[in-house]
Design a protein around this motif. Structure first.
Motif, PDB file in Angstrom:
ATOM      1  N   VAL A 184       0.849  -1.201   0.000  1.00  0.00           N
ATOM      2  CA  VAL A 184       0.000   0.000   0.000  1.00  0.00           C
ATOM      3  C   VAL A 184       0.877   1.241   0.000  1.00  0.00           C
ATOM      4  N   GLU A 185       1.886   1.265   0.846  1.00  0.00           N
ATOM      5  CA  GLU A 185       2.779   2.424   0.920  1.00  0.00           C
ATOM      6  C   GLU A 185       3.507   2.651  -0.397  1.00  0.00           C
TER       7      GLU A 185
ATOM      8  N   LEU B 217       1.096   4.240  -2.855  1.00  0.00           N
ATOM      9  CA  LEU B 217       0.871   5.660  -2.559  1.00  0.00           C
ATOM     10  C   LEU B 217       2.120   6.493  -2.881  1.00  0.00           C
ATOM     11  N   ARG B 218       3.302   5.958  -2.631  1.00  0.00           N
ATOM     12  CA  ARG B 218       4.546   6.674  -2.955  1.00  0.00           C
ATOM     13  C   ARG B 218       4.716   6.866  -4.453  1.00  0.00           C
TER      14      ARG B 218
ATOM     15  N   PHE C 242      -0.096   7.608  -6.421  1.00  0.00           N
ATOM     16  CA  PHE C 242      -1.515   7.293  -6.404  1.00  0.00           C
ATOM     17  C   PHE C 242      -2.122   7.743  -5.080  1.00  0.00           C
ATOM     18  N   THR C 243      -3.434   7.879  -5.072  1.00  0.00           N
ATOM     19  CA  THR C 243      -4.139   8.390  -3.893  1.00  0.00           C
ATOM     20  C   THR C 243      -4.978   7.283  -3.251  1.00  0.00           C
ATOM     21  N   ARG C 244      -5.520   7.603  -2.100  1.00  0.00           N
ATOM     22  CA  ARG C 244      -6.451   6.661  -1.454  1.00  0.00           C
ATOM     23  C   ARG C 244      -7.695   6.454  -2.328  1.00  0.00           C
TER      24      ARG C 244
ATOM     25  N   ASN D  40      -7.678   6.479  -5.587  1.00  0.00           N
ATOM     26  CA  ASN D  40      -7.237   5.535  -6.606  1.00  0.00           C
ATOM     27  C   ASN D  40      -7.223   4.109  -6.075  1.00  0.00           C
ATOM     28  N   LEU D  41      -6.819   3.934  -4.839  1.00  0.00           N
ATOM     29  CA  LEU D  41      -6.780   2.611  -4.227  1.00  0.00           C
ATOM     30  C   LEU D  41      -8.170   1.977  -4.240  1.00  0.00           C
TER      31      LEU D  41
END
Length: 177
Positions: free
Chosen positions: A135-136, A139-140, A143-145, A147-148
């Protein structure tokens, strides 16, 4: 593996509620692929597919990013129909390159798309129980939450498609091959 034969419905053979959905989809996209003709057996299934696809078309993920999610999840699900070359997934050089690389297990040249591919594969393979490091990393990569959660929605669409294709042995058509 023996599959139950399913009819490829058209406007004459589909259940009445499916006919309206099929007509709407034809107005917006032309000819219906065999997947949708098979799903027409169940008005709920074809409408679920349509609704998820419509929602994903409004996602913050770009079309090429959505394609990475779709093809990666389909590849993980070993879907014969969803992983066939598909002109409906895009007809530009980048789309062709990306989908071919995913199908052949090759690394994507674009670092951001490769991060998306890795995350989608991890989500699919771990059934959502991805390690925090994955997940990290996602995001790094920028991408955003939001997008997740869109990746999860895309996986839901592909899972519906893949599982239906597995059990019905949906035949390839010129729209998927």
């Amino acid at each position: 593996m023996l599959m139950i034969p399913f009819q490829l419905h058209d406007m004459e053979t589909a259940p009445n509620p499916s006919r309206a959905i099929m007509a709407d989809m034809q107005r917006n996209g032309g000819e219906l692929p065999n997947l949708l003709r098979t799903l027409a057996e169940s008005p709920v299934a074809i409408d679920a597919y349509r609704q998820l696809a419509t929602l994903l078309s409004r996602a913050s993920l770009t079309p090429i990013e959505q394609q990475v999610v779709y093809v990666t999840a389909a590849h993980a699900n070993q879907c014969h129909y969803c992983t066939a070359p598909n002109p409906m997934l895009g007809d530009d050089a980048q789309a062709d390159e990306v989908t071919a690389a995913i199908r052949h297990g090759q690394r994507l040249v674009d670092v951001r798309l490769q991060a998306l591919r890795r995350f989608t594969a991890a989500m699919t393979e771990h059934r959502g129980w991805v390690p925090e490091a994955d997940v990290e990393s996602f995001l790094r990569a920028g991408f955003t939450r939001e997008n997740l959660l869109e990746v999860i929605t895309g996986i839901a669409l592909v899972t519906l498609s893949s599982y239906a294709n597995h059990v019905t042995a949906t035949p390839l058509d010129h729209l998927s091959a």
